[in-house]
Write a protein that holds these residues in place. Structure first.
Motif, PDB file in Angstrom:
ATOM      1  N   MET A 256       7.075   8.054   0.805  1.00 45.88           N
ATOM      2  CA  MET A 256       5.863   7.941  -0.175  1.00 45.88           C
ATOM      3  C   MET A 256       5.116   6.582   0.063  1.00 45.88           C
ATOM      4  O   MET A 256       3.921   6.626  -0.117  1.00 45.88           O
ATOM      5  N   ALA A 257       6.176   5.324   0.139  1.00 45.93           N
ATOM      6  CA  ALA A 257       5.392   4.566   0.456  1.00 45.93           C
ATOM      7  C   ALA A 257       4.393   4.438   1.764  1.00 45.93           C
ATOM      8  O   ALA A 257       3.381   3.805   1.609  1.00 45.93           O
ATOM      9  N   HIS A 260       1.447   6.579   0.744  1.00 44.89           N
ATOM     10  CA  HIS A 260       0.443   5.514   0.184  1.00 44.89           C
ATOM     11  C   HIS A 260      -0.270   4.576   1.111  1.00 44.89           C
ATOM     12  O   HIS A 260      -1.294   4.352   0.970  1.00 44.89           O
ATOM     13  N   GLU A 261       0.587   4.023   2.062  1.00 43.19           N
ATOM     14  CA  GLU A 261      -0.159   3.123   2.647  1.00 43.19           C
ATOM     15  C   GLU A 261      -1.023   3.572   3.617  1.00 43.19           C
ATOM     16  O   GLU A 261      -2.286   3.004   3.799  1.00 43.19           O
ATOM     17  N   TYR A 264      -4.212   4.589   1.370  1.00 45.53           N
ATOM     18  CA  TYR A 264      -4.934   3.815   0.538  1.00 45.53           C
ATOM     19  C   TYR A 264      -5.152   2.263   1.475  1.00 45.53           C
ATOM     20  O   TYR A 264      -5.706   1.567   0.607  1.00 45.53           O
ATOM     21  N   SER A 276      -9.185   3.823  -1.609  1.00 44.37           N
ATOM     22  CA  SER A 276      -8.725   3.070  -2.626  1.00 44.37           C
ATOM     23  C   SER A 276      -9.875   2.264  -3.203  1.00 44.37           C
ATOM     24  O   SER A 276     -10.014   2.077  -4.774  1.00 44.37           O
TER      25      SER A 276
END
Length: 722
Positions: A256-257, A260-261, A264, A276
């Protein structure tokens, strides 16, 4: 068996539907197993009790028989017979023995326990008595309702048989005994079951409790809290499952990290990316009461960044972007004027892509903080940078738009900031421009609208092409055609390139436009080739197209898709472009030359060509600029220049095409001085493909070749105007 397996599966499915609780299933399972075990134990106990009772009865019968036999020892007289008869009746009267007899074979007398008979009566000899006399052994016979035992009577153990004692004992009723046994054991089972169920519930609750805790943790994780604790300290299967869950959640958290990276964060500069930036803008557009928050968006585009990428490679370019991003971030963090008033929120700098950055910050009136920051950004970026031991310098063109003054949403604000940035770039770059300052510039506004319409035109195929024939000056045959772009505008009609080429160059739409024109030209050339007309075509190429990576591959792909022969295609590059970067031109042209494509220098004579450069360039054709052709009639200087170009082309073995030929005098001068090819209104204006075919047929024919109708041309005009 398959049938049994299917029945068990259905039973499990039904139980799972009726009893969703694992604890209840566990308790019922234990209770069922306990009851089944109790039934088996009752059955075994019943069998053992019956067997023991039978053995006891037999033992009692033996004991009674032994007593009877002792009564009959050693020799009986009549008096003893009477006493023995009374004893036997007394034994039978106790209710234990059903029948007792003593047989004396020597006197053939049988004494029994029946008071209605005497030893004087004639009685049948019992079969067991006969068998015992014959064998001298104990004889036992069990029938449905009694047990009969015959014991030999001896004076001593080794003496011969003197007689036989017979005892008949009633057997116990099995049904009654079983009922008593089952009743006793069922009571014991129920007592044990009443004790077992609470204990089982207790153990089931202890067993299910960690599963409940693990389930609650799983729900917490599914709600987004990946830091929920797992009971990993347990050493049983629950602990193994908890550790597996923990590892899985850790993997999910890392993924998930990472997601997300990727979604965004810009991978090069580690700044927030376009998405973002959009979310940050939208989340701060309004206060809780719906009041719009004044914000300024600064759209930053680096000047001269492409030269860094082209000269030193993308590694140096990425390093430069990282340094610029760090400078922007430091400036934004150190500025004390980026927030003001009650509507202040956290400013954000993001990389939108390529060499484009954006900043959003509060913009309370007066907007002195925005003006100050814009100037600081320009000064910050233009400072020289040290990249991998090299000193580099770029600039920044900044466009600024404010919400809600310059737009109602994120899309409008970013678009207007982009427009303002292009306005800053058109005026030399390395400066900031505010959208509200260019809004009154009608010419800029018109170019902006034209750019948007050109983007749409490329999507809906409003771009078409026209063909201007090239004529052999000596034979007046058609030897080719130049392909020119046309825009079939829905409101303004057919537009020539001069109306939109500059906009296409500035907006970087020229690559898509050039590819479209080249594809249309090659497709039409293939059609004519299939109809038997082999016509070489010349297509103009922009410097922007040559600079774009993959230009060579796109040209070859178009030729392959359309099936147009490479040797019939000529690419025209203006002299200014060719002389500006001859190395790049040579590098881009090399694979195309190897494929058979030829090159021409367009507008020759207007630049600053040198023989040294000409020898290194891949051109084989000069196109004399129309400004020199138009002056042939009365300008001696123009005539000298044209003659010089023609002489130089002849010595270098170059072909020459004269553009803008409009009069017979111009044509005659060119033909007399060795010009090989001409094009212009004297022969025909640019025309669509279908008109080009009609023009070819209508043109005067000499055999299979069109010839100029000398003397039939109106002065200064063209008979075959498109």
């Amino acid at each position: 068996m398959p049938g049994t397996h299917g029945a068990v599966s259905k039973l499990i499915k039904v139980l799972s539907t009726w009893l969703p609780s694992l604890r209840t299933r566990f308790v019922l399972l234990v209770a069922g197993l306990f009851l089944a075990l109790s039934v088996v134990m009752i059955m075994v106990a019943s069998y053992l009790d019956l067997r023991d009772e039978e053995q006891r009865v037999v033992s009692d019968a033996r004991a009674i028989g032994a007593t009877v036999s002792r009564l009959a020892v050693p020799h009986l007289t009549n008096h003893h017979y009477l006493i023995l008869e009374q004893e036997l009746e007394s034994i039978a009267g106790s209710g234990v023995v059903d029948l007792a007899q003593v047989h004396d074979p020597a006197r053939a007398v049988t004494i029994d326990s029946d008071p209605d008979t005497s030893y004087f009566d004639e009685m049948d000899q019992h079969p067991l008595i006969t068998l015992s006399l014959q064998t001298g052994l104990d004889q036992i016979r069990q029938t449905g309702d009694r047990i009969e035992i015959a014991l030999p009577v001896r004076e001593t153990a080794d003496s011969p048989v003197l007689g036989v004692a017979l005892v008949s004992v009633k057997r116990l009723q099995a049904n009654g005994m079983l009922f008593a046994i089952w009743g006793r054991n069922i009571v014991i089972t129920l007592v044990l079951l009443i004790f077992c169920v609470p204990v089982t519930f207790h153990f089931a609750e202890n067993f299910v409790r960690p599963i409940k805790a693990l389930t609650q943790t799983a729900h917490t994780v599914s709600a987004g809290n990946f830091d929920a604790p797992f009971p990993v300290e347990r050493t049983d299967e629950i602990g193994v499952l908890a550790r597996a869950y923990r590892d899985m959640v850790g993997t999910i958290r890392n993924n998930m990290a990472r997601i997300h990276e990727l979604a965004y964060v810009d991978p090069v500069t580690r700044l927030p990316n376009r998405e973002s930036f959009r979310q940050h803008f939208n989340s701060n557009m309004q206060l809780a009461d719906g009041t719009p928050v004044r914000m300024a968006v600064l759209f930053i585009d680096l000047d001269r960044f492409k030269r860094v990428n082209d000269s030193y490679g993308h590694d140096h370019g990425d390093a430069l972007l990282k340094e610029v991003a760090a400078r922007l971030q430091r400036l934004l963090n150190s500025s004390d004027k980026v927030a003001a008033g009650k509507t202040a929120f956290s400013p954000l700098v993001a990389r939108l892509g390529g060499d484009e950055f954006a900043i959003v910050l509060p913009a309370e009136k007066p907007m002195s903080n925005v003006y100050t920051l814009a100037d600081q950004l320009v000064q910050c970026v233009e400072q020289p940078l040290e990249i991998n031991g090299l000193t580099m310098a770029v600039g920044a063109s900044i466009g600024v738009s404010t919400y809600p003054d310059d737009g109602e949403d994120y899309t409008a604000i970013l678009k207007n900031a982009d427009i303002a940035m292009y306005a800053a770039k058109r005026t030399g770059g390395n400066r900031a421009c505010f959208f509200n300052e260019i809004e009154r510039d009608s010419r800029s506004h018109e170019r902006i609208r034209l750019e948007a319409e050109l983007k749409r035109a490329l999507l809906v195929d409003e771009i078409t092409i026209a063909f201007q024939p090239k004529i052999d000056c000596a034979t007046l045959r058609v030897v080719g055609a130049e392909v020119l772009a046309r825009w079939d505008h829905p409101e303004r009609g057919l537009l020539a390139p001069g109306c939109f080429i500059d906009v296409a160059e500035e907006s970087d739409l020229i690559t898509r436009l050039g590819d479209r024109v080249l594809e249309l030209a090659c497709r039409q050339g293939r059609v004519w080739l299939d109809h038997g007309q082999r016509l070489p075509l010349a297509v103009n190429v922009s410097i922007r197209q040559l600079e774009k990576p993959g230009f060579t591959a796109r040209v070859l792909d178009i030729l392959e898709i359309t099936g147009f022969p490479a040797e019939l295609l000529q690419l025209e590059v203006t002299e200014t472009v060719a002389m500006g970067d001859p190395e790049r031109i040579s590098e881009a042209a090399k694979p195309l030359l190897e494929a058979g494509i030829t090159f021409a220098i367009d507008d020759f004579g207007t630049g600053y060509s040198s023989l040294a450069h000409l020898q290194r360039l891949p051109f084989n054709t000069f196109k004399i600029d129309r400004s020199f052709i138009s002056g042939l009639a009365d300008d001696h200087h123009s005539r000298s220049i044209v003659q010089t170009i023609l002489a130089m082309a002849k010595s270098l073995n170059y072909e020459v095409v004269a553009e803008g030929v409009e009069t017979e005098e111009q044509h005659d001068f060119l033909a007399e001085n060795g010009c090989t090819t001409a094009q212009g209104f004297l022969f025909a204006r640019p025309m669509p493909a279908e008109h080009f075919e009609a023009w070819s047929k209508a043109f005067l024919m000499d055999g299979n070749h069109p010839r100029l109708a000398v003397g039939a041309q109106p002065k200064g005009g063209s008979t075959f105007a498109a």
